[in-house]
Design a protein around this motif. Structure first.
Motif, mmCIF file in Angstrom:
data_model
loop_
_atom_site.group_PDB
_atom_site.id
_atom_site.type_symbol
_atom_site.label_atom_id
_atom_site.label_comp_id
_atom_site.label_asym_id
_atom_site.label_seq_id
_atom_site.Cartn_x
_atom_site.Cartn_y
_atom_site.Cartn_z
ATOM 1 N N CYS A 289 0.820 -1.217 0.000
ATOM 2 C CA CYS A 289 0.000 0.000 0.000
ATOM 3 C C CYS A 289 0.853 1.266 0.000
ATOM 4 N N HIS A 290 1.889 1.268 0.849
ATOM 5 C CA HIS A 290 2.708 2.473 1.025
ATOM 6 C C HIS A 290 3.823 2.576 -0.014
ATOM 7 N N LEU A 291 3.944 1.587 -0.869
ATOM 8 C CA LEU A 291 4.946 1.513 -1.943
ATOM 9 C C LEU A 291 6.367 1.370 -1.401
ATOM 10 N N GLY A 292 7.309 1.152 -2.318
ATOM 11 C CA GLY A 292 8.710 0.976 -1.961
ATOM 12 C C GLY A 292 9.252 2.196 -1.240
ATOM 13 N N GLY A 293 10.086 1.946 -0.243
ATOM 14 C CA GLY A 293 10.628 3.037 0.553
ATOM 15 C C GLY A 293 9.573 3.729 1.394
ATOM 16 N N LEU A 294 8.379 3.157 1.411
ATOM 17 C CA LEU A 294 7.216 3.691 2.136
ATOM 18 C C LEU A 294 6.958 5.154 1.760
ATOM 19 N N LYS A 295 7.017 5.420 0.447
ATOM 20 C CA LYS A 295 6.842 6.766 -0.102
ATOM 21 C C LYS A 295 5.381 7.156 -0.277
ATOM 22 N N GLY A 296 4.455 6.211 -0.118
ATOM 23 C CA GLY A 296 3.033 6.523 -0.182
ATOM 24 C C GLY A 296 2.512 6.762 -1.584
ATOM 25 N N GLN A 297 1.203 6.871 -1.676
ATOM 26 C CA GLN A 297 0.529 7.114 -2.952
ATOM 27 C C GLN A 297 -0.898 7.558 -2.678
ATOM 28 N N ASN A 298 -1.344 8.549 -3.404
ATOM 29 C CA ASN A 298 -2.719 9.034 -3.295
ATOM 30 C C ASN A 298 -3.165 9.197 -1.843
ATOM 31 N N GLU A 299 -4.139 8.384 -1.421
ATOM 32 C CA GLU A 299 -4.640 8.512 -0.056
ATOM 33 C C GLU A 299 -3.858 7.680 0.957
ATOM 34 N N ILE A 300 -2.827 6.998 0.495
ATOM 35 C CA ILE A 300 -1.967 6.218 1.385
ATOM 36 C C ILE A 300 -0.769 7.103 1.751
ATOM 37 N N PRO A 301 -0.532 7.365 3.037
ATOM 38 C CA PRO A 301 0.496 8.335 3.405
ATOM 39 C C PRO A 301 1.922 7.888 3.135
ATOM 40 N N LYS A 302 2.747 8.871 2.930
ATOM 41 C CA LYS A 302 4.194 8.700 2.891
ATOM 42 C C LYS A 302 4.629 8.562 4.343
ATOM 43 N N LEU A 303 5.290 7.463 4.666
ATOM 44 C CA LEU A 303 5.751 7.244 6.039
ATOM 45 C C LEU A 303 7.217 7.608 6.208
ATOM 46 N N SER A 304 8.001 7.435 5.167
ATOM 47 C CA SER A 304 9.420 7.769 5.261
ATOM 48 C C SER A 304 9.557 9.257 5.570
ATOM 49 N N GLY A 305 10.530 9.559 6.418
ATOM 50 C CA GLY A 305 10.738 10.950 6.795
ATOM 51 C C GLY A 305 9.870 11.429 7.939
ATOM 52 N N GLN A 306 9.168 10.509 8.587
ATOM 53 C CA GLN A 306 8.338 10.876 9.740
ATOM 54 C C GLN A 306 9.101 10.629 11.043
ATOM 55 N N HIS A 307 8.665 11.288 12.079
ATOM 56 C CA HIS A 307 9.257 11.128 13.409
ATOM 57 C C HIS A 307 8.890 9.763 14.006
ATOM 58 N N TYR A 308 9.842 9.196 14.759
ATOM 59 C CA TYR A 308 9.619 7.939 15.470
ATOM 60 C C TYR A 308 8.383 8.025 16.358
ATOM 61 N N ASP A 309 8.291 9.080 17.178
ATOM 62 C CA ASP A 309 7.184 9.198 18.134
ATOM 63 C C ASP A 309 5.829 9.227 17.430
ATOM 64 N N TYR A 310 5.757 9.916 16.298
ATOM 65 C CA TYR A 310 4.496 10.001 15.566
ATOM 66 C C TYR A 310 4.114 8.634 14.996
ATOM 67 N N ILE A 311 5.077 7.952 14.396
ATOM 68 C CA ILE A 311 4.800 6.613 13.830
ATOM 69 C C ILE A 311 4.347 5.666 14.945
ATOM 70 N N PHE A 312 5.078 5.661 16.050
ATOM 71 C CA PHE A 312 4.746 4.799 17.182
ATOM 72 C C PHE A 312 3.320 5.066 17.663
ATOM 73 N N LYS A 313 2.973 6.336 17.828
ATOM 74 C CA LYS A 313 1.641 6.717 18.320
ATOM 75 C C LYS A 313 0.542 6.278 17.350
ATOM 76 N N GLN A 314 0.757 6.476 16.047
ATOM 77 C CA GLN A 314 -0.277 6.115 15.077
ATOM 78 C C GLN A 314 -0.471 4.600 15.001
ATOM 79 N N LEU A 315 0.624 3.844 15.010
ATOM 80 C CA LEU A 315 0.488 2.378 15.002
ATOM 81 C C LEU A 315 -0.231 1.900 16.264
ATOM 82 N N THR A 316 0.108 2.506 17.389
ATOM 83 C CA THR A 316 -0.563 2.159 18.655
ATOM 84 C C THR A 316 -2.047 2.512 18.580
#
Length: 191
Positions: free
Chosen positions: A127-154
């Motif tokens: 869904c997030h594509l290679g390198g987790l770069k995202g597409q359309n309504e699927i967010p780009k995850l690369s380049g995000q803060h650890y704390d934000y990623i952790f919180k959203q997955l939780t």
């Protein structure tokens, strides 16, 4: 012959966006966002996502979800409440055109490796594509803060965030707490 041209014209009209976003207006409207998301969307606060370079469609949909109550947050929900569709599109377009800055994060190499394995196992790149770069309504995850990623997955795992059509909540419910830490290290390590 004319019918063929009419059909081609209709097909073209259907594929064009209904609204052309105004980047200059988006920059003006986004000024209030800078307080949390940083100048030009480069958040320096680990709990706030980087918006610079994020997919415009994703930003628009999140603003719409905050406005409509599909996603709630004590800060973002009131911020989005009075935005029009054009406002949201302009803001989304503006942030999507900004250059993200490198985030300094000292990832644990062992956790990065385990996070990569879990991302591969759960097919994150599907869904997030290679390198987790995202597409359309699927967010780009690369380049995000650890704390934000952790919180959203939780939040997805705990189902306190559910504005994902069930995709992320389905994946997150299979993750252990360690998986979430490892994935957060892996994702925060991507730039």
């Amino acid at each position: 012959m004319k019918l063929k041209h009419i059909f081609a014209g209709l097909l073209l009209a259907l594929t064009l966006p209904a609204y052309a976003a105004d980047l200059a207006a988006g920059k003006e409207k986004a000024q209030a966002c800078f307080a949390c998301h940083g100048v030009n969307g480069n958040s320096t606060v680990p709990m706030f996502p980087v918006l610079a370079g994020q997919n415009a469609r994703y930003i628009y949909l999140q603003l719409r979800d905050y406005k409509e109550g599909a996603r709630t947050n004590p800060v973002m929900s009131p911020m989005a409440a009075n935005l029009s569709k054009a406002d949201m599109q302009d803001i989304a377009a503006y942030f999507s055109e900004q250059k993200p800055q490198l985030i300094e994060f000292k990832a644990d190499p062992a956790r990065v490796k385990l996070g990569f394995q879990k991302a591969d196992e759960t097919l994150c790149s599907m869904c997030h594509l290679g390198g987790l770069k995202g597409q359309n309504e699927i967010p780009k995850l690369s380049g995000q803060h650890y704390d934000y990623i952790f919180k959203q997955l939780t939040n997805f795992k705990e189902r306190t965030r559910t504005n994902d059509a069930g995709n992320m909540t389905a994946v997150a419910k299979t993750l252990s707490d360690e998986d979430i830490i490892n994935l957060s290290h892996y994702i925060a390590n991507l730039n």
